[in-house]
Enzyme design. Structure first.
Site, short mmCIF file in Angstrom:
data_model
loop_
_atom_site.label_atom_id
_atom_site.label_comp_id
_atom_site.label_asym_id
_atom_site.label_seq_id
_atom_site.Cartn_x
_atom_site.Cartn_y
_atom_site.Cartn_z
N TYR A 129 -13.53 -63.77 -49.64
CA TYR A 129 -14.37 -64.55 -50.74
C TYR A 129 -15.64 -64.58 -50.53
CZ TYR A 129 -10.19 -65.49 -53.88
OH TYR A 129 -9.33 -65.28 -54.97
N LYS B 88 -2.05 -59.48 -42.36
CA LYS B 88 -1.84 -57.83 -42.51
C LYS B 88 -2.47 -57.28 -41.16
CE LYS B 88 -0.89 -55.07 -45.00
NZ LYS B 88 0.40 -54.08 -45.18
N ASP C 229 2.45 -58.28 -47.36
CA ASP C 229 3.43 -57.48 -48.39
C ASP C 229 4.84 -57.91 -48.28
OD1 ASP C 229 3.40 -56.19 -45.93
OD2 ASP C 229 3.35 -54.26 -46.81
N ASP D 108 -4.25 -66.41 -52.36
CA ASP D 108 -4.51 -66.62 -53.84
C ASP D 108 -3.37 -65.84 -54.55
OD1 ASP D 108 -6.06 -66.93 -56.14
OD2 ASP D 108 -6.67 -64.76 -56.11
N ASP E 226 0.14 -67.68 -56.75
CA ASP E 226 0.38 -67.30 -58.09
C ASP E 226 1.70 -66.65 -58.21
OD1 ASP E 226 -2.09 -67.82 -59.17
OD2 ASP E 226 -2.35 -66.14 -60.45
C1 IPM Z 1 -7.48 -69.74 -57.90
C2 IPM Z 1 -8.25 -69.16 -58.71
C3 IPM Z 1 -9.70 -68.82 -58.06
C4 IPM Z 1 -9.69 -68.00 -56.90
C5 IPM Z 1 -10.50 -68.15 -59.21
C6 IPM Z 1 -10.78 -68.77 -60.43
C7 IPM Z 1 -11.93 -68.16 -58.26
O1 IPM Z 1 -7.65 -67.68 -58.93
O2 IPM Z 1 -7.80 -70.97 -57.65
O3 IPM Z 1 -6.52 -69.31 -57.40
O4 IPM Z 1 -9.54 -66.60 -56.96
O5 IPM Z 1 -9.56 -68.69 -55.88
MG MG Z 2 -5.67 -67.74 -58.03
#
Ligand code: IPM
Ligand code: MG
Length: 371
Positions: free
Chosen positions: A143, A194, A227, A251, A255
């Site tokens: 990032y 990884k 993975d 990240d 999710d």
């Molecule tokens: C998160 C989001 C952020 C990230 C974006 C909005 C920059 O997806 O907080 O997970 O990628 O970290």
């Molecule tokens: Mg995210």
């Protein structure tokens, strides 16, 4: 100097303002009913800040974020700002907050409420009782790594470059947070990288092992390639307690973990910096969900992730454990009565708006606190 607890609220874009409006009522509830007062200021971040000031985060708002006890952020982004350069995009405001506040440890719990077991797309047996914590490194890795950019090549093509980079101290400090947390939970840490293809991943693994050996041998440590971790998270998520991983894998895995709980609209997060000499740490709390522009402004959003983010603030920034319990228990009780926002709607339940969900949780807080 005031000793009042200070909060900066950054509602942001999309559904951000409407869920923040509801959490403000929760903050007021603590002042009115519990005598716990917060000095609350509000600011702009993301697309709304770009529209007002030409930047997703002004220096002034950045300075205020650095000065308060805790920042509550709702969500940033939307299609309106999709074509801006990287430094002007709404997300850049959030990334700047994380970087300049040095919020290197991002705690993303994925907990399945009993009432929502059937809201998950996975089989009830796979997710019932699930309670895992993803600790995502938040200020390093790909990032922020340099060099980065898009360049023109002599042959007429273009090249996009990002750099995945980690130094020892960055790995140690986030792994330490994971080990400390594990000691208060199931005492297990799974570190994910990884290391089979990336040197930065190999270093990650070696340094986690070294820290474990030196200071945390009482915690059970395992390693999993990222993975494989993605696969195991849907195959058998209950094998995990705390997962520690880098910025990008965290990240993605967070999710994925959020959907185990039925809806990303349920999940809070805390982003923490280092503890200073006075035992204080910079902190930002935000829902894992985004700005959901498709439902913005219609009183449809689920306010629960925002509420639970504030509960995390009560725990982590203000050490108000029992007060956080009040809010979390009220959320759970209201779900048990069958109220649902659209994202967690199930047959036979009552579909309610953002504000009705918030009304119900606030009423329930009165009851929980009185009990
Ligand atoms: C998160 C989001 C952020 C990230 C974006 C909005 C920059 O997806 O907080 O997970 O990628 O970290
Ligand atoms: Mg995210």
């Amino acid at each position: 100097m005031s000793t009042k607890r200070s909060l900066l609220l950054l509602p942001g874009d999309g559904i951000g303002p409407e869920v923040m409006r509801q959490v403000r009522r929760v903050i007021d509830w603590y002042a009115r009913k519990r005598g716990i007062e917060f000095a609350v200021e509000e600011g702009l971040v993301g697309g709304c800040s770009y529209d007002a000031h030409g930047t997703p985060l002004t220096d002034e708002t950045m300075a205020r974020a650095l000065a308060v006890d805790a920042v509550l952020l709702a969500a940033v982004g939307g299609p309106k700002w999709d074509n801006l350069g990287f430094d002007k995009r709404p997300e850049a405001g959030l990334l700047r907050l994380r970087k300049e506040m040095e919020l290197f440890a991002n705690l993303r719990p994925a907990k399945v409420f009993d009432a929502l077991v059937d809201a998950s797309t996975l089989k009830p047996d796979v997710v019932r009782g699930l309670d895992i914590m993803i600790v995502r490194e938040l200020t390093g890795g790909v990032y922020f790594g340099e060099p980065r950019g898009i360049t023109d090549l002599p042959n007429g093509e273009r090249r996009g470059v990002n750099t995945q980079v980690y130094d020892t101290h960055e790995i140690h400090r986030v792994a330490r947070v994971a080990f400390e947390l594990a000691r208060k939970r199931g005492n297990k840490v799974c570190s994910s990288d990884k290391g089979n293809v990336m040197e930065s991943g190999l270093l990650w693994r070696q340094e986690v092992i070294a820290l474990h050996k030196a200071e945390y041998q009482d915690v059970e440590l395992s390693h999993m390639l990222a993975d494989a971790a993605a696969m195991q998270l849907v195959r058998n998520p209950k094998q995990f307690d705390v997962i520690v991983t880098d910025n990008l894998f965290g990240d993605i895995l967070s999710d994925e973990a959020s959907m185990l709980t039925g809806s990303i609209g349920m999940l809070p997060s805390a982003s923490l910096g280092a503890t200073d000499a006075n035992g204080k740490r910079k902190a930002l709390y935000e829902p894992v969900h985004g700005s959901a522009p498709d439902i913005a402004g219609r009183d449809l959003a689920n306010p629960i992730a925002m509420f639970l983010s504030f509960a995390m603030a009560l725990r982590w920034s203000f050490d108000l454990q029992a007060e956080a319990d009040v809010l979390e228990n009220a959320v759970e009780n209201v779900l048990n009565t069958g109220l649902r926002t659209g994202d967690i709607m199930q047959p036979g339940m009552a579909k309610v708006s953002t504000s009705v969900m918030a009304d119900s949780i606030l009423r329930e807080m009165d009851k929980v606190a009185a009990a």
